[in-house]
Design an enzyme around this catalytic site. Structure first.
Site, PDB file in Angstrom:
ATOM      1  N   ARG A  61       0.829  -1.212   0.000  1.00 36.26           N
ATOM      2  CA  ARG A  61       0.000   0.000   0.000  1.00 36.26           C
ATOM      3  C   ARG A  61       0.861   1.259   0.000  1.00 36.26           C
ATOM      4  O   ARG A  61       0.503   2.267  -0.634  1.00 36.26           O
ATOM      5  CB  ARG A  61      -0.925  -0.026   1.219  1.00 36.26           C
ATOM      6  CG  ARG A  61      -2.019   1.017   1.193  1.00 36.26           C
ATOM      7  CD  ARG A  61      -3.165   0.624   2.112  1.00 36.26           C
ATOM      8  NE  ARG A  61      -4.206   1.635   2.123  1.00 36.26           N
ATOM      9  CZ  ARG A  61      -4.395   2.499   3.114  1.00 36.26           C
ATOM     10  NH1 ARG A  61      -3.608   2.475   4.181  1.00 36.26           N
ATOM     11  NH2 ARG A  61      -5.372   3.386   3.052  1.00 36.26           N
ATOM     12  N   HIS A  65       0.354   4.219  -2.726  1.00 34.37           N
ATOM     13  CA  HIS A  65       0.053   5.596  -2.338  1.00 34.37           C
ATOM     14  C   HIS A  65       1.183   6.543  -2.715  1.00 34.37           C
ATOM     15  O   HIS A  65       0.946   7.742  -2.890  1.00 34.37           O
ATOM     16  CB  HIS A  65      -0.240   5.673  -0.841  1.00 34.37           C
ATOM     17  CG  HIS A  65      -1.616   5.209  -0.477  1.00 34.37           C
ATOM     18  ND1 HIS A  65      -2.424   5.868   0.416  1.00 34.37           N
ATOM     19  CD2 HIS A  65      -2.344   4.149  -0.914  1.00 34.37           C
ATOM     20  CE1 HIS A  65      -3.583   5.230   0.527  1.00 34.37           C
ATOM     21  NE2 HIS A  65      -3.543   4.171  -0.270  1.00 34.37           N
ATOM     22  N   ASN A  93      -4.318   8.678   4.059  1.00 35.68           N
ATOM     23  CA  ASN A  93      -3.096   8.188   4.705  1.00 35.68           C
ATOM     24  C   ASN A  93      -3.115   8.272   6.224  1.00 35.68           C
ATOM     25  O   ASN A  93      -2.540   7.420   6.904  1.00 35.68           O
ATOM     26  CB  ASN A  93      -1.885   8.988   4.197  1.00 35.68           C
ATOM     27  CG  ASN A  93      -1.656   8.829   2.707  1.00 35.68           C
ATOM     28  OD1 ASN A  93      -2.119   7.861   2.104  1.00 35.68           O
ATOM     29  ND2 ASN A  93      -0.944   9.769   2.116  1.00 35.68           N
ATOM     30  N   HIS A 192      -6.110  -6.270  -2.721  1.00 36.67           N
ATOM     31  CA  HIS A 192      -6.980  -6.336  -1.550  1.00 36.67           C
ATOM     32  C   HIS A 192      -7.272  -7.768  -1.124  1.00 36.67           C
ATOM     33  O   HIS A 192      -8.088  -8.001  -0.239  1.00 36.67           O
ATOM     34  CB  HIS A 192      -8.289  -5.581  -1.820  1.00 36.67           C
ATOM     35  CG  HIS A 192      -8.146  -4.094  -1.751  1.00 36.67           C
ATOM     36  ND1 HIS A 192      -9.190  -3.210  -1.960  1.00 36.67           N
ATOM     37  CD2 HIS A 192      -7.056  -3.318  -1.502  1.00 36.67           C
ATOM     38  CE1 HIS A 192      -8.751  -1.973  -1.833  1.00 36.67           C
ATOM     39  NE2 HIS A 192      -7.464  -2.007  -1.564  1.00 36.67           N
TER      40      HIS A 192
END
Length: 317
Positions: A61, A65, A93, A192
């Site tokens: 992740r 990001h 975040n 996911h």
């Protein structure tokens, strides 16, 4: 006498061609400058995931990001200071991103063997790949040579990272804005299959939406009250939460997507066919996911003399 313009144009063309080549990422970037870089990162990631299985998803992740905010440049790692605003307090975040300490540890190890050679942005890219592999997923060859940003953008972090409330059309647009296709969006969403979600990000789905498996909704409500417990977490894939596999897609076929944006991939729309394919063909998912991760990792990197190689991933200097 012949005009010097054609010669000048040829020289300039060669110069720009050479500059373009030098600015490209390569798979062998550290082979001579830091030959133990990749093995050092791999060992550290395996150790971190062994200590806490959840860390694998957290490291994937971080890379995602990072890349979705002005490219894969390590900006997500920068701390706020009295004179500098980073991206860690952005809504997607804040109280959510984790794994910074693992990146710090890897960077310290690399600084010990190859001072100011390996960028924080490259550490994120390699750590994401090694996390997926450690949890049983596919491998891919990571392009290297990214440099670290000296800036960050709180606004871009708030606006460019796809929200868990997005419908399929907005998800597709969000990824398209980064040069990624709808098919690549569906493949990348398969990340996911590992990781956790905060209650605040799926509360509306479990209390207001109808296209959700009843037993899943009941289970999630037990850990996500209607008005409290925003930061309570639940696995995105309750079937195999710490295995990188295709159960994420199997779950979607049974209306067991935890996030609204997840279930959008199987909800009577254009994503249904690909989701169905992945649910029964894990090899196809792995192949597509690997290719999409390579492409995502190539989003707007800083190369050549742009940016810098940070000594500390949390600080510009």
């Amino acid at each position: 006498m012949a005009s010097p313009k054609p010669l000048l144009c040829s020289v300039l063309a060669l110069f720009f061609a050479a500059s373009l080549v030098s600015a490209q990422l390569t798979t062998t970037f550290y082979d001579k400058s830091c030959p133990n870089a990749l093995s050092t990162i791999q060992t550290a990631v395996r150790s971190a995931v062994a200590r806490e299985n959840r860390m694998g998803a957290s490291l994937v992740r971080l890379h995602f990001h990072d890349c979705f905010v002005n490219g894969c440049d390590g900006s997500v790692l920068l701390d706020d200071t009295p004179t500098f605003t980073g991206e860690k307090t952005a809504t997607p975040n804040n109280n959510s991103l984790r794994g910074f300490d693992v990146i710090d540890s890897i960077k310290a190890k690399l600084e010990g063997i190859c001072p100011q050679v390996v960028s924080c942005a490259d550490i994120l890219a390699v750590a994401a790949r090694d996390s997926v592999v450690t949890l049983g997923g596919p491998t891919w060859v990571v392009n290297l040579g990214r440099r670290d940003s000296t800036t960050a953008s709180l606004d871009a972090a708030n606006n460019d990272i796809p929200a868990p409330t997005l419908d399929l059309s907005d998800l597709t647009k969000s990824f398209s804005n980064k040069g990624l296709t709808a098919a690549e969006m569906i493949a990348l969403s398969g990340a996911h299959t590992i990781g956790q979600a905060r209650c605040v990000n799926f509360r509306n789905r479990i209390y207001s939406e109808t296209n959700i498996d009843t037993s899943l909704g009941t289970s999630l409500k037990s850990n996500c009250p209607n008005t409290t417990g925003d930061n309570n977490i639940s696995p995105l894939d309750a079937s195999t939460p710490y295995a990188f596999d295709n159960f994420y897609y199997k779950n979607l076929l049974n209306k067991k997507g935890v996030l609204h944006s997840d279930q959008q991939l199987f909800n009577g729309g254009s994503a249904d066919s690909q989701t169905t394919t992945y649910s029964s063909n894990m090899a196809k998912f792995f192949t597509d996911f690997s290719a999409a991760m390579v492409k995502m990792g190539n989003i707007s990197p800083l190369t050549g003399s742009s940016g810098r190689i940070r000594k500390n991933c949390r600080k510009v200097d």
